[in-house]
Structures are given as structure tokens and as C-alpha cells.
Design an enzyme around this catalytic site. Structure first.
Site, mmCIF file in Angstrom:
data_model
loop_
_atom_site.group_PDB
_atom_site.id
_atom_site.type_symbol
_atom_site.label_atom_id
_atom_site.label_comp_id
_atom_site.label_asym_id
_atom_site.label_seq_id
_atom_site.Cartn_x
_atom_site.Cartn_y
_atom_site.Cartn_z
ATOM 1 N N TYR A 165 0.835 -1.282 -0.045
ATOM 2 C CA TYR A 165 0.046 -0.062 0.080
ATOM 3 C C TYR A 165 0.877 1.221 -0.023
ATOM 4 O O TYR A 165 1.960 1.116 -0.549
ATOM 5 C CB TYR A 165 -0.721 -0.163 1.268
ATOM 6 C CG TYR A 165 -1.985 0.909 1.040
ATOM 7 C CD1 TYR A 165 -2.691 0.915 -0.007
ATOM 8 C CD2 TYR A 165 -2.367 1.556 2.354
ATOM 9 C CE1 TYR A 165 -4.122 1.786 0.008
ATOM 10 C CE2 TYR A 165 -3.527 2.348 2.415
ATOM 11 C CZ TYR A 165 -4.261 2.689 1.243
ATOM 12 O OH TYR A 165 -5.426 3.302 1.106
ATOM 13 N N ARG A 218 -6.729 10.891 -10.157
ATOM 14 C CA ARG A 218 -5.855 11.490 -8.939
ATOM 15 C C ARG A 218 -5.221 10.492 -7.995
ATOM 16 O O ARG A 218 -5.807 10.341 -6.815
ATOM 17 C CB ARG A 218 -6.615 12.609 -8.355
ATOM 18 C CG ARG A 218 -6.025 13.521 -7.295
ATOM 19 C CD ARG A 218 -6.909 14.124 -6.281
ATOM 20 N NE ARG A 218 -7.835 13.137 -5.430
ATOM 21 C CZ ARG A 218 -7.066 12.440 -4.520
ATOM 22 N NH1 ARG A 218 -5.790 12.806 -4.065
ATOM 23 N NH2 ARG A 218 -7.930 11.707 -3.660
ATOM 24 N N LYS A 236 -5.972 -1.878 -2.173
ATOM 25 C CA LYS A 236 -6.750 -1.642 -1.181
ATOM 26 C C LYS A 236 -7.678 -3.011 -0.786
ATOM 27 O O LYS A 236 -7.577 -3.280 0.281
ATOM 28 C CB LYS A 236 -7.915 -0.811 -1.549
ATOM 29 C CG LYS A 236 -7.290 0.729 -1.179
ATOM 30 C CD LYS A 236 -8.481 1.600 -0.337
ATOM 31 C CE LYS A 236 -7.665 2.842 0.261
ATOM 32 N NZ LYS A 236 -7.745 3.901 -0.341
ATOM 33 N N GLU A 309 -12.553 6.031 -6.023
ATOM 34 C CA GLU A 309 -11.294 6.146 -5.293
ATOM 35 C C GLU A 309 -10.158 6.659 -5.971
ATOM 36 O O GLU A 309 -10.178 6.202 -7.291
ATOM 37 C CB GLU A 309 -10.863 4.386 -4.896
ATOM 38 C CG GLU A 309 -9.741 4.284 -4.211
ATOM 39 C CD GLU A 309 -9.611 4.702 -3.055
ATOM 40 O OE1 GLU A 309 -8.597 5.264 -2.533
ATOM 41 O OE2 GLU A 309 -10.761 4.797 -2.233
ATOM 42 N N ASP A 310 -9.572 7.716 -5.409
ATOM 43 C CA ASP A 310 -8.726 8.643 -6.364
ATOM 44 C C ASP A 310 -9.314 9.241 -7.383
ATOM 45 O O ASP A 310 -8.454 9.244 -8.493
ATOM 46 C CB ASP A 310 -7.536 7.840 -6.551
ATOM 47 C CG ASP A 310 -6.659 7.532 -5.311
ATOM 48 O OD1 ASP A 310 -6.417 8.332 -4.321
ATOM 49 O OD2 ASP A 310 -5.971 6.695 -5.187
ATOM 50 N N ASP A 332 -12.999 6.314 0.524
ATOM 51 C CA ASP A 332 -12.243 6.366 1.381
ATOM 52 C C ASP A 332 -11.503 7.628 1.466
ATOM 53 O O ASP A 332 -11.079 8.102 2.483
ATOM 54 C CB ASP A 332 -11.203 5.119 0.999
ATOM 55 C CG ASP A 332 -10.265 4.920 2.219
ATOM 56 O OD1 ASP A 332 -10.888 4.986 3.198
ATOM 57 O OD2 ASP A 332 -9.010 4.745 2.035
ATOM 58 N N ASP A 333 -10.977 8.195 0.239
ATOM 59 C CA ASP A 333 -10.508 9.637 0.453
ATOM 60 C C ASP A 333 -11.344 10.668 0.929
ATOM 61 O O ASP A 333 -10.654 11.458 1.940
ATOM 62 C CB ASP A 333 -10.235 9.997 -1.059
ATOM 63 C CG ASP A 333 -9.299 9.173 -1.872
ATOM 64 O OD1 ASP A 333 -8.362 8.428 -1.515
ATOM 65 O OD2 ASP A 333 -9.439 8.870 -3.205
ATOM 66 N N ASN A 474 0.280 11.700 0.936
ATOM 67 C CA ASN A 474 0.949 10.756 0.541
ATOM 68 C C ASN A 474 1.472 10.914 -0.925
ATOM 69 O O ASN A 474 0.883 11.617 -1.804
ATOM 70 C CB ASN A 474 0.054 9.543 0.566
ATOM 71 C CG ASN A 474 -0.071 8.896 1.952
ATOM 72 O OD1 ASN A 474 0.802 8.917 2.741
ATOM 73 N ND2 ASN A 474 -1.283 8.588 2.227
ATOM 74 N N ASN A 518 -3.423 6.328 8.982
ATOM 75 C CA ASN A 518 -3.428 5.746 7.689
ATOM 76 C C ASN A 518 -5.040 5.083 7.450
ATOM 77 O O ASN A 518 -5.644 4.709 8.633
ATOM 78 C CB ASN A 518 -2.631 4.133 7.797
ATOM 79 C CG ASN A 518 -2.425 3.442 6.286
ATOM 80 O OD1 ASN A 518 -3.542 3.632 5.724
ATOM 81 N ND2 ASN A 518 -1.179 3.300 5.867
#
Length: 618
Positions: A165, A218, A236, A309-310, A332-333, A474, A518
Site C-alpha cells: 500500500y 488523482r 486496497k 477511489e482517487d 475512502d479519500d 501521500n 492511515n
């Protein structure tokens, strides 16, 4: 000896057998049967009988046979069993199993327990000096021996989490085209528009419980990586299994490929995605709509889509708002980051004293992570103080690329920033915003490294006995400041946590253990809680419950070392407690479908967890 079930199946006429197994149409089965025959209970190609190699796939037969789907019928044994990652045990097959499953001669004679295999592999992994080499070695292991992969990850989580990860997964995504070996998950591109449901049916598993999907626009702080963002869903979901106990076969990684605006990738001959500019507007929205509809149709109401996600900010917020009322979706972001940060802040109160309402918060970064965290803090403040949400938001200030977000900028702000535009004169520089607002908590979600400068940290330390500094961006290179910088510039008084891991820091003869905020603390347990309760929708109260459950796992020993998060070595226990709290909230809100509610949800959560120990084969 042939098992009774197979013996009965073989007595069927070949045509009936194939239709029973495959459910295919008359024409396709008949065409296939013309080029096959039964040989000792095994289907083989007629043209290959008498040859040294049995041509099961029809590769050596006449040209017309090349247009027939190459169906095969087999039981996992022998050579096939060794190449099935879900069931392969390598040298851990016992003498009895080697006889029973036709493995004699296919393995060296030595027997090696799973524990010894784990010891050998950890020794080998530690020989690699480059993190990406470790990542590739772990991915190779996952493709050949699934249980050993997860056993390694569960037993060595603190060492291997940064490998599979963040931060290493970021580099893996950047180089995904070059290191690509075998596809993992589903790739749904614009080419599949109009047939996404069929694409989902191509995936061999039917009982999917968690989908993680990205469009790669992203990735971490690395920008648009297009199709190469697949490393994020894969990574993930491996954590959903290792840390949350969700079985691997219930997890599906998906990449939505609508192109990329990354010129370097478009020119890269090894790039694995669509070589076109990123689709937007109606074309993009229609593809996402078709995907979400197909997911619900194929997997049902209770499949968790860790969606967007992203994704870029402009899409992430809109899509989450659009589908949260019709699907079980979780970002999650936005939500996971918010929950884990809130947990750290609740725990930090044990070190600084007071309540959450006694604190003032300043964010550097007003994207999906920053505004998501801010909103959850405001929600928790509102719940604790009974004050309206509009009032609790005033304790939270955000700085974006143009400076402090204030009322005079409201007309030019994106919609998700507008709730944070408070009355104040404009302030451009972060250090000036710190001096003007005098926050007790400084949170970085900017994706830009080295922005918490010495002046900024010293300013925080000048009016806080114990300044709380969270540098969350990150990967490590994008962190707002390092652990060493935070402790040195605050004279050892900072309560520090980061998004990526940092080594312990010695300052003034004291060793500080920097915490890691995290998301992996939250999303595996949250996902397990939604699954065991059969939740049909997400609710913000579930995020608050997850935060409280995580903060409750921080021990006095952790606090004594300056930690506001528990060590990852206990992560499966932590995940079980988070799952129990989330499930309890789902039942309380009437969103659970698995009835009746178990009496002891922690015990129940633990009993539902996947364990990667080898099983005996008979």
C-alpha cells in the site's frame, strides 16, 4: 479411483454432459462435440488422439476448429492444482495429499510447513533494497499462492503494509505498464460502453461483497495515471482481506478507463490504457451510470462500492452525493480519511486535555480529503455540543492554493469549499494564517510536500504547549513535513502523525514514535461491519462510530510514547471492534438486513473473518 459424482457425469452422453456443465446453446455444443471424443473419461480433441501431447484446446486441429470456444473440463489436481493460487500450497502438500492429488514428481521431495515457507519468503523479501522489487515479489506471490500471501501480510503487517500500500503502491502505479504481468481485476473502458453488465459477468466470482473502483485521475499525490491506477484497488482490496478478514473471492478491483490527460503516458509505448484525452461531461457520466446500474443488477443491493477511489475532486463529491441514496457507496479519500483523522483527534485529547470543542482547526488543502475531514469534525462537534452544524463549522478554517478561505472569496469558490468561507480579512501565506487564526490543530491534506516549514511549525509551537500536527499527504515525498522536522522545530512538544510511515525520531535523548493516520485503520473494519450487518446504505453516524471504536483501542502505553493511534500489529482485533460498532449502528438506524442482530457483535465479526491458514485436502 474416480469420485462417484464424476463417474455418474461421465456416463452421460457427451452432449448432455456439456450442456449440463456449461448451459450453452445447441449449435456451439454440437460444433465443439464434432472435434472431441471421450478418452478414458477425459474429453480430448479427436485430431490429437495418438499424439504425444493431448490437444485439449484444439490448437493443432483443422482451421475451422479454431473458431470454437475451447471448453475444458477438469478437477483441480496435479499440475492444475499447483497453478491455482487459491488452493496451491507449494511444498506444504503432505505425502498423503501428493498421492491423492497426482502431485508425485511435480514437487521436490521436501515438505515445508506454511510457517517455514513464511520464514523463507520474509528472508528473501528483506534481501531486496528497492521497495518496488518487494512490491513485485509480493504481487507474484499473490498470483501463485493466495493463502501464503495473506499469511505474510497478516503476520508482518507493519513491515509489509508500506510495500503493498502507501507509499510503494504510488511508484507501482507510475510504472504499472512496465511491470505489468497479469491482469488483476476488471478493466472497463469506453470500448465497453453499452455492455458493462456482460463485462461484470466475465468475472468468475458471483458473490462479490466489496468493489473498489478508480478512474485513475488523482492517484495519491501523483496526478493522472489513467489505467495504471489499478494498483490502488488491488492494494486496497488486499487490505480488506488481510486487515478486515473479507474473503479474497468476495473482492473485485475495477478500473474505469476513460483516457488520460497525462502526456507522458500517452507517449509511452508501454502504457496499457486508452491512448486518448480523458472523457468528460455526458460521455463520462453515462459510463459511470451504466457501471453503477450494472453493479447493482449483477451483485445486488448489499454490495459495497468503495466508489470514486482517487477520483478527481470535481467528480468525487458529485458522484458520492448522486449515488449515496441508491447504492451502498463509500469514498475512502473523503470519508475514510475523515474517520481516521477524527479518531486520532479524539485520542489526542488524552494528551492535551479538554474536549473537541476546546480546539480550533486549520487545514492546508481544501480538496476532497480536507473538506471531508472538516465536515466530519464539525458533525462530531455538533453532536457533542448540540450546536447547529453551521455554527460548529466556524471553528474550522481552510487554506487552499489562493490562501485562507474567507467570505470575500465565496463567489469564486467551488461548491464544496463554500461552507468554510468565514468572516476574516484575506490571508495569502500559510504561516500568516497560522498566526492569525492561532489553531491548536494543523492538518495537511494539500498533496504538496515541505509546506509545513520551520516558520509554520515554530508559530504553532509558540502558542500551543502541545501543538497537534498532522501531515497527511501521500506518498512520503509529498508529506507536508517529516516527523523529525516536526519534533525538532517544536522542541519535542508536537503530537505528530503522518499519512505515510516515518521511522522513530530521537530528540533531546528521548525517542518519539510518530503515528500514522492511515486509512487502513478504518476501511477494512468498516467494510466488514457493513457486510456482517447486511447494510444497504452508508450513514455518517457509522463513520463516527468507527472513529470512536479506533480511538478506544489506543492504550496508555501508546500515549506514553506520544502515539495517538494503536500499533498495526493488533489491526485484526481493531478491525473486529470497528466492525462491531459499525454493525451496531446499522442495526440502530434500521439499515441492516441480516436479522436478528447477533448478541455479541465483536465475537461474531471475528468468526466471520477469513483466515489464510492452509487446509488439508482429502
Amino acid at each position: 479411483m474416480m469420485p462417484d459424482l464424476l463417474r455418474r457425469l461421465v456416463t452421460l452422453k457427451p452432449e448432455s454432459f456439456l450442456r449440463l456443465v456449461f448451459g450453452r446453446g445447441e449449435r456451439k455444443v454440437s460444433a465443439w462435440m464434432e472435434s472431441t471424443t471421450m478418452n478414458g473419461g477425459e474429453l480430448v480433441n479427436k485430431a490429437a488422439v495418438g499424439c504425444s501431447v493431448v490437444d485439449v484446446y484444439g490448437e493443432d486441429s483443422a482451421m475451422e476448429d479454431q473458431f470454437v470456444t475451447p471448453w475444458t473440463v477438469s478437477i483441480a489436481s496435479g499440475y492444475t492444482l499447483l497453478r491455482d493460487p487459491r488452493h496451491n500450497k507449494g511444498l506444504a502438500f503432505t505425502e498423503k495429499e501428493r498421492d491423492a492429488h497426482y502431485l508425485r514428481g511435480l514437487l521436490p521431495p521436501a515438505f515445508m510447513t506454511q510457517e517455514l515457507q513464511e520464514k523463507r519468503l520474509m528472508h528473501n523479501l528483506r534481501q531486496y533494497k528497492v521497495p518496488l522489487q518487494r512490491y513485485m515479489a509480493m504481487m507474484d506471490l499473490q498470483e501463485r499462492n493466495e493463502k501464503l500471501f495473506y499469511k505474510l501480510l497478516v503476520d508482518n503487517v507493519e513491515e509489509l503494509l508500506p510495500v503493498v500500500y502507501t507509499p510503494t503502491v504510488g511508484e507501482a502505479c507510475q510504472k504499472y505498464g512496465s511491470i505489468f504481468r497479469r491482469p488483476q481485476g476488471l478493466y472497463i473502458s469506453l470500448k465497453e460502453k453499452g455492455k458493462i453488465l456482460q463485462v461484470l459477468k466475465n468475472w468468475p466470482e458471483r458473490r462479490i461483497q466489496v468493489i473498489v473502483v478508480t478512474d485513475g485521475e488523482r492517484i495519491l499525490g501523483l496526478g493522472d495515471l489513467g489505467c495504471q491506477g489499478m494498483g490502488i484497488p488491488v492494494g486496497k482490496l488486499s487490505l480488506y482481506t488481510a486487515l478486515g478478514g473479507v474473503r479474497p473471492s468476495a473482492c473485485l478491483p475495477v478500473t474505469i478507463d476513460v483516457g488520460t490527460n497525462n502526456e507522458q503516458l500517452l507517449k509511452d509505448e508501454f502504457y496499457i490504457g486508452l491512448k486518448q484525452k480523458r472523457a468528460t461531461g455526458q460521455e463520462y457520466a453515462e459510463l459511470l451510470q451504466e457501471f453503477m446500474s450494472a453493479v447493482k443488477q449483477n451483485y445486488g443491493e448489499k454490495v459495497l462500492v468503495q466508489q470514486f477511489e482517487d477520483f478527481a475532486n470535481h467528480n468525487a463529491f458529485e458522484l458520492l452525493a448522486k449515488y449515496s441514496s441508491t447504492h451502498l457507496v463509500f469514498n475512502d479519500d473523503i470519508q475514510g480519511t475523515a474517520s481516521v483523522v477524527l479518531a486520532g483527534l479524539i485520542a489526542a485529547l488524552k494528551l492535551v486535555g479538554g474536549t473537541l470543542a476546546n480546539h480550533k482547526f486549520l487545514f492546508l488543502g481544501a480538496g476532497e480529503a480536507g473538506t471531508g475531514i472538516a465536515e466530519l469534525i464539525a458533525l462530531e462537534l455538533s453532536r457533542q455540543t448540540k450546536a447547529p452544524l453551521e455554527e460548529t463549522r466556524k471553528k474550522i478554517w481552510l487554506v487552499d492554493s489562493k490562501g485562507l478561505i474567507v467570505s470575500s472569496r465565496k463567489e469564486s469558490l467551488q461548491h464544496f469549499k463554500k461552507p468554510w468561507a468565514h468572516e476574516h480579512e484575506p490571508v495569502k501565506a500559510l504561516v500568516d494564517a497560522v498566526k492569525a487564526i492561532k489553531p491548536t490543530v494543523l492538518i495537511g491534506t494539500s498533496g504538496v510536500g515541505k509546506t509545513f516549514t520551520k516558520d509554520v511549525v515554530e508559530a504553532m509551537a509558540s502558542f500551543n504547549k502541545k501543538p497537534i500536527i498532522l501531515a497527511l499527504s501521500n506518498p512520503t515525498s509529498q508529506s507536508e513535513c517529516t516527523a523529525e522536522e516536526a519534533y525538532q522545530w517544536s522542541e519535542g512538544r508536537a503530537i505528530y502523525a503522518s499519512g505515510s510511515p516515518f521511522d522513530p525520531v530521537e530528540y533531546n535523548e528521548k525517542v518519539f514514535l510518530p503515528g500514522q493516520a492511515n486509512n487502513a485503520y478504518i476501511f477494512p473494519g468498516l467494510g466488514l461491519g457493513l457486510i456482517i450487518s447486511g447494510a444497504i446504505r452508508m450513514h455518517d453516524d457509522m463513520l463516527l462510530a468507527a472513529s470512536e471504536a479506533l480511538s478506544a483501542q489506543v492504550t496508555q502505553e501508546n500515549f506514553d510514547n506520544g502515539l495517538i493511534y494503536p500499533p498495526f500489529t493488533n489491526i485484526r482485533k481493531i478491525s473486529a471492534h470497528i466492525a462491531a460498532k459499525v454493525a451496531a449502528k446499522a442495526y440502530e438506524l434500521g439499515l441492516a438486513s441480516h436479522l436478528p442482530q447477533p448478541k455479541d457483535l465483536v465475537t461474531y465479526a471475528e468468526s466471520c473473518m477469513y483466515h489464510p491458514e492452509y487446509r488439508s485436502y482429502h
